[in-house]
Design a protein around this motif. Structure first.
Motif, PDB file in Angstrom:
ATOM      1  N   TYR A 152       2.661 -72.140  20.874  1.00  0.00           N
ATOM      2  CA  TYR A 152       2.434 -70.846  20.230  1.00  0.00           C
ATOM      3  C   TYR A 152       2.078 -69.768  21.251  1.00  0.00           C
ATOM      4  O   TYR A 152       1.569 -70.055  22.333  1.00  0.00           O
ATOM      5  CB  TYR A 152       1.279 -70.954  19.238  1.00  0.00           C
ATOM      6  N   TYR A 209      -2.969 -68.204  17.181  1.00  0.00           N
ATOM      7  CA  TYR A 209      -1.693 -68.836  16.814  1.00  0.00           C
ATOM      8  C   TYR A 209      -0.892 -67.866  15.962  1.00  0.00           C
ATOM      9  O   TYR A 209      -1.119 -67.734  14.767  1.00  0.00           O
ATOM     10  CB  TYR A 209      -1.939 -70.146  16.056  1.00  0.00           C
ATOM     11  N   ALA A 215       5.383 -69.196  16.927  1.00  0.00           N
ATOM     12  CA  ALA A 215       5.852 -70.477  17.463  1.00  0.00           C
ATOM     13  C   ALA A 215       7.043 -70.211  18.370  1.00  0.00           C
ATOM     14  O   ALA A 215       8.013 -69.561  17.975  1.00  0.00           O
ATOM     15  CB  ALA A 215       6.245 -71.415  16.325  1.00  0.00           C
TER      16      ALA A 215
END
Length: 455
Positions: free
Chosen positions: A283, A383, A386
């Motif tokens: 991430y 996060y 991705a």
């Protein structure tokens, strides 16, 4: 309530969790939505900048964002959208250029005419590619060098890749840049042949308020400030969720929408392979400063930056898109900095970031003065995005897990797009159909077929 109705728990109250709850409830399911924060929205949540309430991170709607626009139509908000043609800036070699049309692009001094043609050809070729899968096998740096040439890569593409991915750009596949180009150019296929950006008056605060009302009307129970700390199986093939306050609740089905590493920690009973796949997803995080200013900066919605000394990724002048009346006549600016989740910059204080960011603005915009700043706030999320690494879709874990009744669906399952609200809603729509199908199948065969994610 239909016989197939089951008790569902959805952990995560962003647009993914909300849309899953929306569709499951519409099909007669008994749904409870849990959100750790005191408000819904996740990355699309809103906050206050002095007396202004607006999005915590920058968002924009394109004409081609069909899933988002369809949802806004359901919420009776799409008809209120304002559509604006914006301008784009480019900051390179300590100079700010306008790159808002073809003529300005051709006049852009840092690139030769030949390199400009190669850059334009690269973007045009990527916008027409339909087979994204083969791009997963090629590193983005190799692909861009091949199509745009080394000079254009070093001057334009490399700084932009570093700004978004940092050193992780060396791990990203060509599907990453394809997804970005494909979304931006899809709007031009709507018939207008130009990019129009849209927003709902009131921003995502208004959208989320209306969405929450819709969910409540469908019987969805929403529990805020409810952080889940553990999810485990029950003896009856259900799921049990333990919360931060020590309470424990059981459900027939559970859906975790948190980022993959967080989902792995939350569900210790997953198999070793499942943990490896979830933890193997890499991430990028973000530190995003929101500034409310007395005066505009340059009037560009987005200013891309290639100079390495600038401490943020880009300048997003939201008030170049949104009517300044929504901000009390002032200017709203976002300054994002994309970093790895473990980057020490997350520990830097707001005051230190403010000093660094404002110092950079003074160098970039000679007319900018620190007393123009009405409000400065910093959002930190570890996060966010991705990274589309090589063969990413082949290594992604399925949505159904080895724990009966437990499903993990998160933005990492967007395998042929880029992270934005439209793609998130599209993922939720497809995932909801699979989840409902699994319940119907289980009621007939008592066997839950694994769900393979292909967003």
């Amino acid at each position: 309530m239909p016989q197939t109705a089951q008790r569902w728990a959805i952990v995560g109250g962003g647009f993914l969790g909300m849309t899953l709850a929306h569709r499951l409830a519409q099909h007669g399911q008994d749904v409870t939505l849990f959100e750790a924060a005191p408000a819904l929205g996740g990355l699309a949540s809103a906050w206050s900048l002095g007396d202004v309430v607006w999005d915590r991170h920058y968002h924009v709607t394109l004409l081609s964002d069909s899933c988002l626009r369809a949802l806004l139509t359901e919420l009776e908000l799409e008809k209120e959208m304002a559509w604006v043609e914006t301008r784009t800036g480019f900051y390179t070699d300590a100079t700010l250029y306008s790159m808002s049309n073809t003529v300005e692009f051709l006049r852009f001094p840092p690139l030769s005419l030949f390199n400009k043609l190669r850059l334009g050809a690269t973007i045009l070729y990527a916008s027409r590619l339909e087979n994204w899968k083969k791009l997963e096998k090629i590193l983005v740096a190799d692909w861009l060098r091949r199509w745009s040439g080394r000079a254009t890569f070093e001057k334009i593409w490399l700084p932009l890749l570093r700004a978004k991915l940092g050193d992780n750009y060396t791990k990203a596949s060509a599907a990453f840049i394809w997804a970005i180009i494909a979304r931006m150019y899809a709007a031009r296929r709507t018939g207008l042949k130009k990019e129009m950006f849209g927003y709902v008056p009131g921003g995502y605060a208004r959208i989320l308020e209306r969405y929450a009302e819709q969910l409540a009307s469908e019987g969805v129970r929403i529990e805020l400030a409810r952080a889940a700390t553990k999810v485990e199986p029950t003896a009856a093939d259900g799921v049990a969720i333990t919360f931060a306050d020590g309470t424990r609740r059981t459900f027939d089905q559970g859906v975790i929408t948190l980022a993959a590493p967080l989902a792995s920690r939350l569900c210790p009973g997953l198999s070793r392979e499942e943990h490896a796949r979830l933890q193997g997803i890499q991430y990028q995080g973000v530190i995003c400063a929101s500034l409310l200013l007395k005066r505009p900066l340059a009037g560009f919605y987005v200013t891309n930056i290639t100079d390495h000394w600038v401490p943020f990724t880009a300048v997003i002048e939201m008030s170049a898109l949104v009517d300044r009346a929504h901000f009390g006549g002032r200017t709203l600016v976002y300054l994002p900095k994309y970093v790895k989740p473990e980057d020490p910059v997350f520990a830097i204080s707001d005051q230190e970031l403010q000093e660094s960011f404002l110092g950079a603005l003074e160098r970039m915009y000679p007319h900018f003065r620190r007393d123009d700043v009405v409000c400065f706030r910093v959002s930190r999320v570890k996060y966010v995005l991705a990274i589309s690494t090589l063969n990413y879709s082949d290594r992604l874990p399925p949505m159904a897990t080895s724990i009966p009744g437990l499903h993990i669906v998160n933005s990492a399952h967007i395998v042929n797009g880029t992270l934005n609200v439209n793609e998130t809603i599209q993922l939720a729509e497809k995932a909801a159909a699979r989840l409902l199908s699994s319940v119907r199948t289980a009621s007939v065969t008592a066997e839950d077929e694994p769900l393979v994610a292909r967003a």
